[in-house]
Write a protein that holds these residues in place. Structure first.
Motif, PDB file in Angstrom:
ATOM      1  N   ILE A   1       0.834  -1.202   0.000  1.00  0.00           N
ATOM      2  CA  ILE A   1       0.000   0.000   0.000  1.00  0.00           C
ATOM      3  C   ILE A   1       0.867   1.251   0.000  1.00  0.00           C
ATOM      4  N   LEU A   2       1.976   1.231   0.714  1.00  0.00           N
ATOM      5  CA  LEU A   2       2.878   2.388   0.706  1.00  0.00           C
ATOM      6  C   LEU A   2       3.380   2.679  -0.703  1.00  0.00           C
ATOM      7  N   ARG A   3       3.667   1.623  -1.480  1.00  0.00           N
ATOM      8  CA  ARG A   3       4.085   1.832  -2.869  1.00  0.00           C
ATOM      9  C   ARG A   3       2.924   2.380  -3.692  1.00  0.00           C
ATOM     10  N   LEU A   4       1.728   1.851  -3.438  1.00  0.00           N
ATOM     11  CA  LEU A   4       0.550   2.261  -4.202  1.00  0.00           C
ATOM     12  C   LEU A   4       0.213   3.731  -3.990  1.00  0.00           C
ATOM     13  N   VAL A   5       0.350   4.224  -2.755  1.00  0.00           N
ATOM     14  CA  VAL A   5      -0.112   5.576  -2.419  1.00  0.00           C
ATOM     15  C   VAL A   5       1.030   6.590  -2.366  1.00  0.00           C
ATOM     16  N   GLU A   6       2.189   6.229  -2.906  1.00  0.00           N
ATOM     17  CA  GLU A   6       3.320   7.149  -2.863  1.00  0.00           C
ATOM     18  C   GLU A   6       2.950   8.491  -3.493  1.00  0.00           C
TER      19      GLU A   6
END
Length: 314
Positions: free
Chosen positions: A106-111
């Protein structure tokens, strides 16, 4: 390493230094004064993060408050802690798990998306996933609401419309996760922050997952309903509290309360008659008397967004 600590140590100072950890498996052994080396950076541990709920503090030994020694910037490091547990919500028992891999995805998705906390994930020397998080420059939504010194009528007419408008945008952020096959997993009012600068809402903590084959997004939807009831009522209202505060007040039954929390009143028109009927109907979808529940965020927003126009006309 000592030179880095001497150069960037926080104002509180560190009188004695501990060990340098490249393997974070034994996170209970990593404490104040130690340094975690991961992703080509070094993080001085200042202590364990604590979760504050219901007037109590629970230490989270796998979450470390740190200073990045190369820059002097504050960071939160979440170390890998795999656990499974049952979450009890009202009469339901839902199998849940904590997943560092899920949060890393999710951290990669919402960067770069300010609607979510920001950070990057790295693997330590042992292969554990370490999430290096930036501090959200804001404050919990529930604390902001509780600190508003106004009676409910004034709050509802003058302040609440702006809060609801931003909450709608926060719901759309959750829909973005769902569209990408992810869930937040732990939607609570203390996991939604108000940015100090913009006033917009920011979601934190994505490492919970749950097993719900019938509706994988159901638990997120009920979490949104709980927050909606809280911001609309300017707090939690229970049958017991209401009876004590106003014994001669309106008759409130279990049918007026939430499905999962049978003591929390969601039929807020009984307490505040000026709450519009269309908004109250949205809340009643979360009541124990409801036969139809929201299954997707767009279903919720289809009913909730028109309430903004109603509030503007009051």
């Amino acid at each position: 390493m000592r030179a880095l600590v001497e150069r960037f140590k926080p104002p509180v100072g560190v009188s004695s230094y501990g060990s340098v950890f490249t393997d974070t498996t034994e996170f209970m052994s990593i404490t104040y004064g130690d340094v975690i080396s991961v992703g080509g950076r070094h993080y001085l541990v200042m202590g364990d993060e604590r979760e504050r709920r219901f007037g109590m503090e629970d230490p989270k030994f796998w979450v470390k408050r740190c200073v990045e020694l190369e820059s002097g910037q504050y960071r939160i490091l979440k170390l890998e802690f795999a656990e499974t547990f049952d979450q009890h919500i009202g009469p339901l028992t839902i199998p849940c798990h904590r997943s560092a891999a899920k949060e890393a995805r999710i951290l990669r998705l919402v960067e770069g998306d300010p609607r979510f906390m920001q950070g990057k994930s790295y693997r330590d020397a042992r292969g554990n996933i370490v999430r290096v998080l930036e501090r959200v420059a804001g404050r919990r939504l529930d604390l902001n609401v509780e600190d508003i010194h106004a009676d409910h009528r004034t709050y509802f007419h003058e302040i609440y419309p702006g809060i609801l408008e931003r909450f709608v945008r926060a719901c759309k952020a959750i829909h973005f996760l769902h569209e990408n096959g992810e869930t937040h997993g732990d939607i609570r009012r203390d996991h939604l922050y108000v940015d100090h600068a913009s006033g917009e809402y920011c979601w934190i903590d994505f490492d919970y997952g749950f097993d719900a084959a019938e509706n994988p997004f159901g638990l997120d939807l009920f979490g949104l309903g709980n927050i909606l009831a809280f911001i609309t009522g300017k707090g939690v209202h229970t049958i017991q509290d209401r009876a004590q505060a106003d014994p001669a007040g309106p008759d409130v039954s279990e049918a007026d309360c939430a499905l999962f929390f049978r003591h929390r009143i969601v039929n807020l028109r009984k307490l505040f008659p000026y709450v519009p009927e269309d908004l109250n109907r949205v809340l009643m979808h979360y009541s124990s008397a409801s036969e139809v529940y929201y299954e997707t965020v767009p279903e919720l927003l289809a009913d909730l967004e028109p309430c903004l126009d109603t509030l503007r006309r009051l």
